[in-house]
Design a protein around this motif. Structure first.
Motif, short mmCIF file in Angstrom:
data_model
loop_
_atom_site.label_atom_id
_atom_site.label_comp_id
_atom_site.label_asym_id
_atom_site.label_seq_id
_atom_site.Cartn_x
_atom_site.Cartn_y
_atom_site.Cartn_z
N LEU A 43 0.88 -1.33 -0.14
CA LEU A 43 0.03 0.08 0.01
C LEU A 43 0.80 1.36 0.13
N LEU A 179 -10.82 -9.07 -0.67
CA LEU A 179 -9.75 -9.86 -1.04
C LEU A 179 -9.33 -11.09 -0.15
N ASP A 233 -4.34 -6.78 10.10
CA ASP A 233 -3.48 -7.43 9.03
C ASP A 233 -1.93 -7.72 9.52
N PHE A 253 -5.30 -1.49 8.85
CA PHE A 253 -6.49 -2.30 8.54
C PHE A 253 -7.37 -2.14 9.87
N ARG A 349 -6.61 -17.38 0.58
CA ARG A 349 -6.64 -16.33 -0.28
C ARG A 349 -5.18 -15.54 -0.67
C1 SR1 Z 1 -4.73 -4.04 -2.01
S1 SR1 Z 1 -3.96 -4.31 -0.34
C2 SR1 Z 1 -3.33 -6.20 -0.45
C3 SR1 Z 1 -3.35 -6.78 0.96
O1 SR1 Z 1 -2.05 -6.07 1.30
C4 SR1 Z 1 -2.19 -5.85 2.93
O2 SR1 Z 1 -1.03 -6.09 3.62
C5 SR1 Z 1 -3.41 -6.52 3.18
O3 SR1 Z 1 -2.97 -7.95 3.44
C6 SR1 Z 1 -3.97 -6.55 1.96
O4 SR1 Z 1 -5.11 -7.56 1.77
#
Ligand code: SR1
Ligand code: MG
Length: 410
Positions: A43, A179, A233, A253, A349
């Motif tokens: 992110l 997700l 997270d 998160f 996932r």
């Molecule tokens: C779009 S963010 C994808 C993943 O990265 C973060 O660390 C979280 O686990 C999220 O689901």
């Protein structure tokens, strides 16, 4: 000269040096500053600034308007207001377990924290097969302090409701809802399943109506169970560690959700490390030693969590009905059940969805990687479907051992 007090923009390394000089009073006047962007998450941008003269350093984390992993995720950059506030709050609940926050900047959407240069990211250390015998004890202290003390068991209900409101986090929750709880369980275009695995996923996940029904129930629990202020997270990439202590980072998160979410997430990532060790460590003695360490750690996390949560409940519970015989045991059982489910969702996932884990992607032998991916999926499915039977640490290990034996027999 850049202006930092009126207009948000995404900083480059040289901007960060200027920012530090003009906006902070941290380094000496004669400091010789260098800056490096060190973020490897999905992110944000993370900058380390070091004064080469004094060796003092700090971290600046800035949120962009889009996630680094993909422009499909447009997010408001003020999300790191929640993150910096949560770090400060967690430092009150569990002193010393998170980095100190020096400043939050609502214009530049960044915050400044202490540097943790004498720590390593736990995921990376584990992938080098380092072992941390104190980890189960450390992480369970953090989990119990943050999850129990923010819940209705301890917190007066009016305060707690104000906290729920304050930390409502719709954008980041939407990412998790999509997700973690939704996309991996149908043939979603955004999934990223390796070609050799698609038929396996179709058979074991997408076409299993019993499983997908359970994921629907779990998604609604995630969206509606405002139980504790969770990290949201908590994987081994969100933990800095050294021989003595841990620091938990990245609570962006965070929101009021099911307490089992954090517990299950951390167990899932230890299982990913387990699969990495199982399929990559060639030396029999080293492999056995490392896998035993992970078994012990997983088992201890669940069992110590239960003991500490129970002891802390006896000392800290304020709500009248929490004293009724059997309620505490019912409550703790339900957290472990939720942890099992989240562990299963996370295992699935990270193989099927868009965001993968290095534990698996770094396995270079494709046969081994596919075997590890299949194991993660079967384990994930079992932890979701059998969550009602999972009560303590030995149940997690039983499932891990049974799955390993049945997959290795094939
Ligand atoms: C779009 S963010 C994808 C993943 O990265 C973060 O660390 C979280 O686990 C999220 O689901
Ligand atoms: Mg993160």
């Amino acid at each position: 000269m850049k202006e930092f007090t009126t207009q948000y923009f995404i900083m480059k390394e040289h901007d960060v040096i200027e920012y530090v000089k003009t906006m902070l009073n941290f380094f000496n006047r004669d400091a010789d500053l260098t800056c490096k962007e060190i973020g490897d998450g999905n992110l944000n941008y993370v900058f380390r600034v070091i004064d080469q003269r004094s060796n003092k350093s700090l971290i600046i984390k800035q949120a962009g308007e889009y996630a680094r992993i993909s422009d499909e995720f447009k997010l408001s950059p003020n999300r790191n207001r929640i993150e910096s506030e949560i770090l400060e709050y967690q430092n009150k609940l569990a002193p010393g377990f998170v980095p100190r926050v020096y400043k939050y900047d609502s214009i530049m959407n960044c915050f400044v924290t202490e540097d943790l240069s004498n720590y390593q990211i736990m995921k990376k250390a584990l992938l080098n097969h380092k072992m941390f015998p104190l980890f189960a004890d450390q992480i369970t202290t953090f989990l119990v302090k943050t999850l129990l003390l923010t819940s209705d068991v301890v917190e007066p209900h009016k305060n707690k409701k104000m906290m729920v409101q304050r930390y409502v986090n719709p954008e980041l929750c939407a990412i998790t809802e999509d997700l973690v709880y939704t996309e991996p369980f149908y043939d979603c275009p955004r999934n990223d399943v390796s070609e050799v695995l698609v038929d396996f996923v179709r058979e074991h996940i997408w076409e299993d109506s019993r499983l997908v029904l359970e994921t629907a129930k779990l998604k609604f629990e995630f969206m509606t169970k405002a139980q504790s202020l969770i990290h949201g997270d908590l994987h081994t990439g969100s933990i800095f560690i050294n021989a003595d202590s841990i620091k938990i980072i990245d609570p962006e998160f965070s929101f009021y959700g099911p307490a089992g979410y954090d517990v299950g997430n951390i167990i899932a990532h230890l299982i990913f490390t387990y699969l990495n060790g199982l399929y990559t460590i060639q030396d029999n003695f080293k492999r056995k030693e490392f896998l035993n360490y992970l078994w012990t750690t997983i088992e201890e996390i669940i069992d110590l969590f239960k003991i500490k949560f129970s002891n802390s409940w006896d000392l800290r519970a304020t709500e009248q009905v929490t004293k009724y015989v059997g309620f505490k045991e019912y409550y703790i059982d339900s957290i472990i059940r939720d942890a099992s489910a989240v562990c299963g969702l996370e295992l699935c996932r990270r193989i099927i969805g868009i965001a993968h884990v290095q534990d698996i992607t770094s396995i270079t032998n494709t046969t081994s990687r596919t075997a590890a991916e299949k194991a993660a999926i079967i384990l994930g499915k079992t932890f979701i479907l059998d969550r009602g039977t999972i009560k303590d640490g030995s149940d997690f290990i039983r499932i891990l051992k049974n799955t390993q034996n049945s997959l290795l027999e094939k």
